[in-house]
Design an enzyme around this catalytic site. Structure first.
Site, PDB file in Angstrom:
ATOM      1  N   GLY A  41     106.708  -6.683 112.410  1.00 49.93           N
ATOM      2  CA  GLY A  41     105.201  -6.243 112.443  1.00 49.93           C
ATOM      3  C   GLY A  41     104.256  -7.198 112.865  1.00 49.93           C
ATOM      4  NE  ARG A  95     105.839 -14.571 114.114  1.00 53.43           N
ATOM      5  CZ  ARG A  95     105.792 -15.683 114.489  1.00 53.43           C
ATOM      6  NH1 ARG A  95     105.458 -16.528 113.321  1.00 53.43           N
ATOM      7  NH2 ARG A  95     106.149 -16.318 115.358  1.00 53.43           N
ATOM      8  CD  GLU A 150     108.097 -15.474 119.983  1.00 52.28           C
ATOM      9  OE1 GLU A 150     109.276 -15.723 120.909  1.00 52.28           O
ATOM     10  OE2 GLU A 150     107.420 -14.193 120.162  1.00 52.28           O
ATOM     11  CG  HIS A 156     110.210 -14.011 116.345  1.00 48.57           C
ATOM     12  ND1 HIS A 156     109.134 -14.122 115.482  1.00 48.57           N
ATOM     13  CD2 HIS A 156     111.079 -14.397 115.447  1.00 48.57           C
ATOM     14  CE1 HIS A 156     109.338 -14.766 114.152  1.00 48.57           C
ATOM     15  NE2 HIS A 156     110.530 -15.006 114.410  1.00 48.57           N
TER      16      HIS A 156
END
Length: 231
Positions: free
Chosen positions: A10, A58, A114, A184
């Site tokens: 998110g 995250r 990521e 990611h």
């Protein structure tokens, strides 16, 4: 036929601020937590057997929200983070073997992190585009092989993401497990590039929205046979 569920985390607080994030470990924003909750609602009719995520908070937050909002997603099992046995930083936590009858493993791995944005991390994207030119910054962000200053290209990211995908994630799918991968934009783009057989020329057009599940049917040979996006 197994289900592979891919979801980009998110919205993070740096997504909201329009900053390059990369490996900076920032949490979800309030909207990001809501996006993850909405994703869980969309997934309530699916069963998950195992989850993989990155080491970044995250993605982990997104995975946990998706797996805890509706207990039927985990078939009543309790999600438990399982750290890799060869990771020296987990202080022996991996020695707990777990109970597969009542626990659903969440396995974090740096392979799903990521891409590293190098010197751009923490910079505002709009201001960076003004400084270097919008076309240059877009190429840094979306092209296959161009690296941002001091960072990774998507091609570099694939060198760690795809071996893990083949050795760990596809192995579970071939065994008949339904797998959730919360990661990611770029680590997922590398996986989707292979599943959808996209050429490097097409990859700049692939955009992944935050908090939107993408579901593949995967057969016992590891081939994707169908794809839906839960908009």
């Amino acid at each position: 036929m197994s289900k592979l569920i891919l979801i980009r985390h998110g919205q993070s607080i740096w997504n909201a601020a329009n900053k390059f994030t990369g490996w900076v470990d920032v949490p979800l924003s309030k909207l990001g937590r809501l996006e993850a909750t909405k994703a869980a609602y969309k997934l309530r009719d699916y069963r998950v057997d195992i989850c993989f995520t990155s080491l970044l908070i995250r993605a982990i937050e997104t995975a946990i929200i998706c797996l805890t909002e509706f207990e039927e997603i985990c078939a009543g099992k309790n999600p438990v983070l399982k750290h890799e046995a060869d990771d020296p930083h987990w202080h022996g936590w991996d020695k707990y073997e777990g109970n597969s009858s009542c626990e659903l493993p969440i396995i974090p791995s740096m392979a799903l992190d990521e891409r590293f944005y190098g010197d751009l991390q923490g910079l505002n994207k709009a201001q960076t585009a003004e400084k270097y030119g919008a076309d240059v910054v877009q190429a840094w962000r979306r092209s296959f092989s161009m690296r941002p200053p001091g960072g990774e290209s998507l091609e570099d990211t694939m060198q760690r993401t795809l071996p893990f995908f083949h050795s760990r994630i596809l192995t579970q799918l071939k065994q008949g497990d339904n797998v959730l991968v919360a990661a990611h934009g770029n680590s997922l783009r590398s996986i989707i590039m292979q599943l959808d057989r996209l050429s490097p020329e097409l990859i700049p057009n692939l955009e992944l929205a935050t908090g939107v599940p993408i579901i593949y049917d995967v057969d016992n040979t590891g081939q994707a046979t169908n794809k839906i996006i839960l908009i």
